[in-house]
Design a protein around this motif. Sequence first.
Motif, PDB file in Angstrom:
ATOM      1  N   PRO A  21      44.508  55.958  35.623  1.00  0.00           N
ATOM      2  CA  PRO A  21      45.154  54.698  35.252  1.00  0.00           C
ATOM      3  C   PRO A  21      45.424  53.774  36.438  1.00  0.00           C
ATOM      4  O   PRO A  21      45.715  52.604  36.246  1.00  0.00           O
ATOM      5  N   GLU A  57      40.270  51.620  37.322  1.00  0.00           N
ATOM      6  CA  GLU A  57      40.182  50.158  37.372  1.00  0.00           C
ATOM      7  C   GLU A  57      39.279  49.665  38.505  1.00  0.00           C
ATOM      8  O   GLU A  57      38.359  48.912  38.287  1.00  0.00           O
ATOM      9  N   LYS A  85      36.561  48.999  35.826  1.00  0.00           N
ATOM     10  CA  LYS A  85      36.785  47.767  35.074  1.00  0.00           C
ATOM     11  C   LYS A  85      35.953  46.666  35.723  1.00  0.00           C
ATOM     12  O   LYS A  85      35.244  45.943  35.041  1.00  0.00           O
ATOM     13  N   ASP A 104      30.213  48.990  35.173  1.00  0.00           N
ATOM     14  CA  ASP A 104      31.490  48.300  35.040  1.00  0.00           C
ATOM     15  C   ASP A 104      31.390  47.310  33.882  1.00  0.00           C
ATOM     16  O   ASP A 104      30.384  47.274  33.175  1.00  0.00           O
ATOM     17  N   ARG A 105      32.472  46.550  33.687  1.00  0.00           N
ATOM     18  CA  ARG A 105      32.527  45.495  32.656  1.00  0.00           C
ATOM     19  C   ARG A 105      32.141  45.991  31.269  1.00  0.00           C
ATOM     20  O   ARG A 105      31.316  45.377  30.572  1.00  0.00           O
ATOM     21  N   THR A 108      36.085  47.291  27.237  1.00  0.00           N
ATOM     22  CA  THR A 108      37.073  48.140  26.577  1.00  0.00           C
ATOM     23  C   THR A 108      38.086  48.565  27.641  1.00  0.00           C
ATOM     24  O   THR A 108      37.667  48.974  28.731  1.00  0.00           O
ATOM     25  N   PRO A 109      39.383  48.481  27.353  1.00  0.00           N
ATOM     26  CA  PRO A 109      40.343  48.967  28.348  1.00  0.00           C
ATOM     27  C   PRO A 109      40.072  50.440  28.668  1.00  0.00           C
ATOM     28  O   PRO A 109      39.929  51.267  27.753  1.00  0.00           O
ATOM     29  N   LEU A 110      39.975  50.763  29.945  1.00  0.00           N
ATOM     30  CA  LEU A 110      39.651  52.134  30.338  1.00  0.00           C
ATOM     31  C   LEU A 110      40.657  53.133  29.800  1.00  0.00           C
ATOM     32  O   LEU A 110      40.302  54.252  29.432  1.00  0.00           O
ATOM     33  N   ILE A 111      41.895  52.749  29.730  1.00  0.00           N
ATOM     34  CA  ILE A 111      42.959  53.640  29.245  1.00  0.00           C
ATOM     35  C   ILE A 111      42.741  54.006  27.774  1.00  0.00           C
ATOM     36  O   ILE A 111      43.267  55.015  27.294  1.00  0.00           O
ATOM     37  N   ASP A 112      41.932  53.215  27.038  1.00  0.00           N
ATOM     38  CA  ASP A 112      41.643  53.500  25.632  1.00  0.00           C
ATOM     39  C   ASP A 112      40.486  54.482  25.450  1.00  0.00           C
ATOM     40  O   ASP A 112      40.216  54.924  24.334  1.00  0.00           O
TER      41      ASP A 112
END
Length: 132
Positions: A21, A57, A85, A104-105, A108-112
């Motif tokens: 995170p 990120e 990200k 990357d890019r 989607t939020p990486l945390i999801d």
Amino acid sequence: MIIHGRGISRGIGKGPLLIGPDPISFLSGVDPETGIVIEPGHPLKGTDITGSVLAFEYGKGSTVGSYILYALSRNGHAPAAIINKEAETIIAVGAIMGKIPMIDRIGTPLIDLPTGKEAEVDGNTGTLTIFG
């Protein structure tokens, strides 16, 4: 599930998703001999990144971090692939030098992303495939 992003470092890597995170500093943050996160206070401290599809990120710290990624690869302790990200130079150069597929890019939020699920990163096409 297939997610499209941008390919940064060519190749295909497969392993369990490991979500960090926080940004990661590879210089003094990851032991190049073991692949274990050693950065004090980092949420992944004590975690082995070897063979994982490591999503975080972005990188932080010195340009020497590129060489740490290369050393991880040379020592057999690199992640199977990297997802950021937004790629920045230190991580992108290290991934290319270490032949670690990177994208990357992904939009989607990486945390999801589902931690622990088997995933495959294709740096040639910029895709992430999550199995199961």
